[in-house]
Design a protein around this motif. Structure first.
Motif, mmCIF file in Angstrom:
data_model
loop_
_atom_site.group_PDB
_atom_site.id
_atom_site.type_symbol
_atom_site.label_atom_id
_atom_site.label_comp_id
_atom_site.label_asym_id
_atom_site.label_seq_id
_atom_site.Cartn_x
_atom_site.Cartn_y
_atom_site.Cartn_z
ATOM 1 N N UNK B 262 16.482 5.140 42.142
ATOM 2 C CA UNK B 262 16.921 5.871 41.857
ATOM 3 C C UNK B 262 17.396 6.442 40.105
ATOM 4 N N UNK B 263 17.496 4.980 39.729
ATOM 5 C CA UNK B 263 18.191 5.112 38.275
ATOM 6 C C UNK B 263 16.630 6.147 37.641
ATOM 7 N N UNK B 264 15.436 5.492 38.158
ATOM 8 C CA UNK B 264 14.171 5.818 37.547
ATOM 9 C C UNK B 264 13.633 7.032 37.319
ATOM 10 N N UNK B 265 14.430 7.655 38.815
ATOM 11 C CA UNK B 265 13.283 9.062 39.360
ATOM 12 C C UNK B 265 14.455 9.736 38.527
ATOM 13 N N UNK B 266 16.006 10.184 38.786
ATOM 14 C CA UNK B 266 16.859 10.886 38.565
ATOM 15 C C UNK B 266 17.001 11.211 36.541
ATOM 16 N N UNK B 267 17.009 10.361 35.942
ATOM 17 C CA UNK B 267 16.065 10.844 34.967
ATOM 18 C C UNK B 267 15.014 11.699 34.697
ATOM 19 N N UNK B 268 14.113 11.812 35.452
ATOM 20 C CA UNK B 268 12.406 12.264 35.245
ATOM 21 C C UNK B 268 12.799 13.976 35.648
ATOM 22 N N UNK B 269 13.931 13.768 36.536
ATOM 23 C CA UNK B 269 13.499 15.342 36.524
ATOM 24 C C UNK B 269 14.931 15.670 36.511
ATOM 25 N N UNK B 270 15.495 15.606 36.308
ATOM 26 C CA UNK B 270 16.756 15.506 34.919
ATOM 27 C C UNK B 270 16.506 15.726 33.238
ATOM 28 N N UNK B 271 14.897 15.548 33.064
ATOM 29 C CA UNK B 271 14.791 15.611 32.127
ATOM 30 C C UNK B 271 15.396 15.433 31.129
ATOM 31 N N UNK B 272 15.904 14.637 31.380
ATOM 32 C CA UNK B 272 17.908 13.803 29.834
ATOM 33 C C UNK B 272 16.637 12.278 30.119
ATOM 34 N N UNK B 273 18.120 11.674 29.113
ATOM 35 C CA UNK B 273 17.941 10.044 29.652
ATOM 36 C C UNK B 273 19.243 9.812 31.116
ATOM 37 N N UNK B 274 18.653 8.403 30.734
ATOM 38 C CA UNK B 274 20.213 8.045 32.057
ATOM 39 C C UNK B 274 21.345 7.445 31.318
ATOM 40 N N UNK B 275 22.275 8.272 32.221
ATOM 41 C CA UNK B 275 23.671 7.927 31.369
ATOM 42 C C UNK B 275 23.848 6.791 31.436
ATOM 43 N N UNK B 276 24.766 6.039 30.404
ATOM 44 C CA UNK B 276 25.212 5.056 30.359
ATOM 45 C C UNK B 276 24.579 3.630 30.831
ATOM 46 N N UNK B 277 23.386 3.303 30.477
ATOM 47 C CA UNK B 277 22.183 2.379 30.850
ATOM 48 C C UNK B 277 22.828 1.081 30.661
ATOM 49 N N UNK B 278 23.766 0.567 29.411
ATOM 50 C CA UNK B 278 24.853 -0.458 29.427
ATOM 51 C C UNK B 278 25.606 -0.902 30.323
ATOM 52 N N UNK B 279 26.221 0.122 30.615
ATOM 53 C CA UNK B 279 26.968 0.081 32.008
ATOM 54 C C UNK B 279 26.507 -0.003 33.226
ATOM 55 N N UNK B 280 25.266 0.363 32.919
ATOM 56 C CA UNK B 280 24.692 -0.361 34.714
ATOM 57 C C UNK B 280 23.755 -1.333 34.643
ATOM 58 N N UNK B 281 23.678 -1.730 33.615
ATOM 59 C CA UNK B 281 23.250 -3.478 33.814
ATOM 60 C C UNK B 281 24.242 -3.907 34.120
ATOM 61 N N UNK B 282 25.827 -3.978 33.255
ATOM 62 C CA UNK B 282 27.137 -4.460 33.612
ATOM 63 C C UNK B 282 27.342 -4.274 35.231
ATOM 64 N N UNK B 283 27.311 -3.766 35.439
ATOM 65 C CA UNK B 283 27.441 -2.608 37.211
ATOM 66 C C UNK B 283 26.731 -3.669 38.404
ATOM 67 N N UNK B 284 25.791 -3.583 37.724
ATOM 68 C CA UNK B 284 24.985 -4.346 38.608
ATOM 69 C C UNK B 284 25.202 -5.672 38.748
ATOM 70 N N UNK B 285 25.728 -6.496 37.523
ATOM 71 C CA UNK B 285 25.329 -8.084 37.748
ATOM 72 C C UNK B 285 27.140 -7.874 38.122
#
Lengths: 389, 521
Positions: B262-285
């Motif tokens: 989902x984190x790959x696809x949404x930025x593609x079709x929103x034409x905007x970079x993923x918001x909060x990449x770092x926090x996504x990594x930390x959240x996953x961990x």
């Protein structure tokens, strides 16, 4: 395009709002007694303080979730409607904000604390099993419940409670009754406004004793004893089911609790004790062969027929007609009835039927379906057999 | 390009049997998981058909229990897990600029033992005593002393599945750590690679625990031990602790790669970079770490001490925080983007809505006293289908539509894709939303027949399930149609908003990926 999307949006939201309002109204409008009705969408307020507390936490958490959901989804749907390429919207390029990240870490954390506080006090109440007025030992069997009233004087009374819905109703060859699958031959009876402690265990696999209107669900585990308690504030019948998958007839072992006034409970208990005394008397009695066969037939048709068939022809269980065990040594037949065959559907009936019943059913199967053994087992024989083990 | 032509795939059956190519193996994983998805779905259709109305009409309770057991096992271990392993195989080398997976021969082995594991599991249906009938959670002693003889085959097949998963996970870890293109630091990796790296560590940590649980069962059944029998000094509850120590991280093994997709696809079709990449990594961990501390929330009613109840309640509630961060980040990624709604995007939006609902019911279930009512009721069934199906399966479907043009060089039918989405979305909700009501109204799970008050919602649920099942046939049809007769695409990017190394490769992607590593700035 925009209007079309707007229409879709309303169309999608309509049923959700409708559902929310129906959940809300059903929670407020209903008294506890009408809880079991078709199209019920919510858990019961129940008839104990604990069940009411559980219901209130449930509703609090539910509404918090709805509020968060509305906030998140409306932001999302706003973006979906407005920030779309088809409307010529140019994308921004922002992609981080430490402040926002900190905010939406801390705010949910605080909301969770708000949820955890009442939950903690309720769980403490649930675990307070001290000072009970009455103790009942509940034992799960495949697929029925046994209730044993623990008497300080040592005169315990006990009985089994099995589903009374008939196989014909289940197969659809007879009309289904109002309490289809949630009715038993003998409910457990408890007095109103008294703290009743249930001690739960099981004889074979894990079962779970669930009475939604008491807010009780607790596993009955073989070899261990769990505790739960209820102080029902209203008389009536309260129905539940086994909640832990326990084999073939897991769906067919309901729980029915009858909550009655103290006087009614007392007279019920007295009658039960008298019944127990009568059975004790019968234990010493010597029966004739026709008496045993006649009694045994009734027991067979209640307990054995589902697996062994009406004519002993077998089915889930082995055929009894001309069976090597049934036409073999008497002790061997009795041993199988009393101890069952481990690892198969043949249960140990030694603890489920009393000695009179065991004697009768053993005599019956040895003298029916063409098995003309001509011998009989007396209650005292069963007693001695069990003692000799 | 010419160099690739000389190293094309071998011909015939041996190409697939002996292949060490990550795309071939990824493809086989995904087709296998689709086959299992249809099989597990067929089991579910039998369950829902029996539950269409009260009374027993189609199957007996014994067979019903076998169906619900096999449905769970096949869907979790056969459909969802291999689907994401296949996707990882196919995509990770392309996303990190590697020529292939780090351990290609082990890759072949980890796939090819899977069909044997499932052939063995499904063959138990034809054995005397029938197939396993104790639910996919196989609680002792129902699964030991009281189990059908086929349980031994079940144990063996679980062992094989576990080996396959561990090998797949080791391969992913080795690939991600060693084979990233120059310049691709950890914090530049695509989210899908990050989520899979963390998932792989979870797999290596917990699959041996599952193997331990089934081995103890085997010992109890055949070698006279009493791990799970109180009569011999053991404890049936021990089984549940061991099982859920595997089982809860397993839930995140299933959902974390879905988060990645989902984190790959949404930025593609929103034409905007993923918001909060770092926090996504930390959240996953954080989610992965917390997943080891919450297992007993599946066991609130077994009679744990009150301190245990409280610890597991608080720890479970904590998981809502990083999960919330993820949802907020996705929504903020969409916010002020320039969105279009192709099929992959629709499935991702469906994912966010339905997964969030599943998350809410998850918070409700975490509240221990309320769980005394929800536990083992249909409320739980509704909850985990919202996270497993609307979470994992929706995102996998999005992934298929998103990368299919890159894989095949052909475009799928957009109208058919969107139609499939709406049928799946409506069918899914019709099937599972009413199950919340059923559970709250007191219907236990895993019963073949029910009290009359539950009739209407069960009927609705069955109709929804049939519709949802139909949508999957449409998915299979659309994919095959694309391969056979799709409109060719040649643009390397396929989607105008797509970012990442896989979109710098030609379309369709060549048989060997990056033979010379790309430079990542």
């Amino acid at each position: 395009m925009y209007q079309k999307a707007m229409r879709l949006y309303r169309l999608a939201l309509g049923p959700v709002l409708l559902l929310l309002s129906s959940i809300g109204s059903s929670a407020w409008a209903q008294g506890p007694t009408e809880w079991r009705h078709p199209n019920q969408v919510n858990m019961p307020v129940g008839v104990t303080e604990v069940s009411a507390q559980i219901h209130s936490i449930h509703m609090t958490v539910f509404w918090i979730c709805v509020a968060i959901g509305v906030a998140v989804f409306s932001t999302m749907f706003y973006s979906i409607l407005v920030h779309r390429k088809s409307r010529g919207y140019k994308p921004s390029h922002f992609h981080e904000s430490t402040k926002l990240e900190i905010a939406w870490t801390i705010v949910p954390f605080i909301i969770l604390i708000v949820m955890a506080v009442p939950a903690t006090s309720t769980i403490i109440a649930i675990y307070d099993t001290e000072d009970a007025d009455l103790d009942i030992l509940v034992t799960g069997y495949q697929w029925k419940w046994k209730y044993e009233y623990i008497d300080p004087a040592g005169e315990n009374i006990s009985f089994f409670s099995s589903m009374s819905t008939t196989p014909e109703e289940i197969a659809g060859t007879a009309p289904k009754g109002e309490n289809y699958l949630i009715e038993v031959d003998e409910p457990v009876v408890i007095p109103v406004n008294k703290k009743v402690r249930f001690l739960l265990t099981a004889n074979d696999v894990i079962h779970a004793w669930w009475v939604p209107e008491f807010g009780i669900k607790k596993d009955a585990i073989p070899g261990f004893i769990n505790e739960a308690w209820a102080r029902p504030l209203k008389t009536g019948f309260y129905r539940g089911q086994c909640a832990e998958l326990c084999g073939r007839d897991h769906g067919f072992m309901p729980v029915v609790v009858s909550v009655v006034e103290q006087e009614e409970y007392d007279s019920w208990l007295t009658a039960k004790k008298e019944e127990a005394a009568q059975i004790k008397e019968l234990m010493a009695k010597h029966f004739t062969l026709p008496e045993l066969v006649q009694q045994g037939q009734q027991i067979y048709n209640r307990v054995c027929v589902a697996c062994h068939g009406p004519n002993g022809e077998g089915g889930i269980g082995n055929a009894l007609a001309k069976s090597a065990i049934v036409t073999g040594a008497l002790d061997e037949t009795l041993d199988t009835v009393v101890h069952g065959v481990p690892g198969t559907a043949m249960q140990a009936f030694g603890g489920q039927l009393n000695d009179v019943e065991l004697a009768a059913v053993t005599t019956y199967i040895r003298n029916s379906f063409g098995n003309n053994m001509g011998d009989m087992t007396q209650p005292v024989d069963v007693f001695n057999f069990k003692k000799g083990q | 390009m010419d160099a690739h032509a000389h190293h094309g795939p071998a011909k015939g059956l041996t190409r697939w049997l002996f292949t060490t190519n990550h795309k071939d193996i990824g493809t086989m994983y995904m087709w296998f998981s689709f086959a299992m998805f249809i099989l597990g779905g067929a089991f579910a259709m039998i369950i829902r058909a029996e539950l269409f109305q009260p009374g027993l009409q189609m199957v007996n309770p014994e067979f019903f229990n076998q169906m619900l057991t096999l449905h769970g096992l096949v869907m979790v271990f056969g459909a969802i897990m291999p689907a994401f392993v296949g996707l990882a195989n196919y995509m990770i080398p392309m996303m990190i600029g590697a020529p292939d997976m780090a351990l290609p021969r082990m890759n072949n082995w980890s796939f090819w033992i899977l069909p044997f594991a499932f052939a063995m599991l499904v063959s138990t249906l034809f054995m005397e005593g029938g197939s396993p009938n104790f639910g996919w959670t196989f609680y002792a002693p129902l699964s030991t002393t009281y189990a059908p003889p086929s349980v031994t085959f079940f144990i063996f097949s679980i062992h094989i599945m576990g080996m396959s998963s561990i090998m797949g996970a080791i391969n992913i870890i080795a690939t991600v750590i060693n084979m990233r293109a120059p310049g691709m630091t950890y914090m530049k990796m695509p989210m899908f690679v990050w989520t899979w790296l963390i998932t792989a560590f979870l797999l290596v940590a917990v699959m041996p625990v599952l193997a331990g649980a089934v081995t103890m069962m085997l010992m109890d059944i055949h070698f006279g031990t009493s791990f799970f029998s109180a009569a011999g000094g053991g404890d049936p509850v021990l089984f549940q602790h061991v099982f859920w120590f595997f089982g809860h991280p397993e839930v995140y093994i299933v959902i974390l790669p879905a988060f990645g997709v989902v984190s790959q696809i949404i930025p593609t079709f929103a034409r905007k970079p993923l918001f909060g990449y770092d926090s996504m990594v930390y959240a996953t961990a954080s989610i992965a770490f917390l997943s080891f501390l919450v297992w007993a929330h599946h066991m609130f009613t077994v009679g744990m001490p009150i301190a245990g109840e409280l610890f597991f309640m608080y720890a479970t509630l904590l998981i809502a925080v990083p999960t919330g961060v993820k949802v907020f980040n996705w929504v903020t990624t969409m916010f002020r983007g320039s969105m279009t709604f192709e099929t992959p995007m629709l499935f991702c939006i469906g994912f966010i809505i339905l997964f969030t609902i599943g998350g809410f019911t998850g918070v409700m279930l975490a509240i221990a006293p309320a769980d005394f009512q929800y536990h083992d009721s249909y409320f739980v069934v509704a909850h985990f289908h919202y996270v497993m199906v609307a979470g994992a399966v929706f995102s996998m479907t999005a992934a298929i539509y998103y990368w299919l043009p890159k894989w095949t060089g052909k475009m799928y039918d957009e109208t058919l894709g969107k139609t499939q989405f709406w049928i799946a979305f409506i069918g899914f909700n019709l099937a599972f939303f009413p199950q919340h009501f059923l559970g709250l109204a007191g219907m236990p799970r895993r019963i073949p027949d029910y009290a009359l008050q539950f009739t209407n919602f069960n009927m609705l649920s069955s109709i929804g399930a049939f519709i949802y099942g139909g949508a999957q046939v449409l998915l299979g049809f659309n994919v095959i149609r694309t391969i056979v007769a799709g409109k060719p695409v040649n643009d390397p990017k396929v989607w105008d908003g797509a970012q990442g190394l896989e979109w710098t490769l030609p379309t369709p992607a060549p048989y060997h990926t990056f033979t010379t590593p790309p430079e990542v700035k």
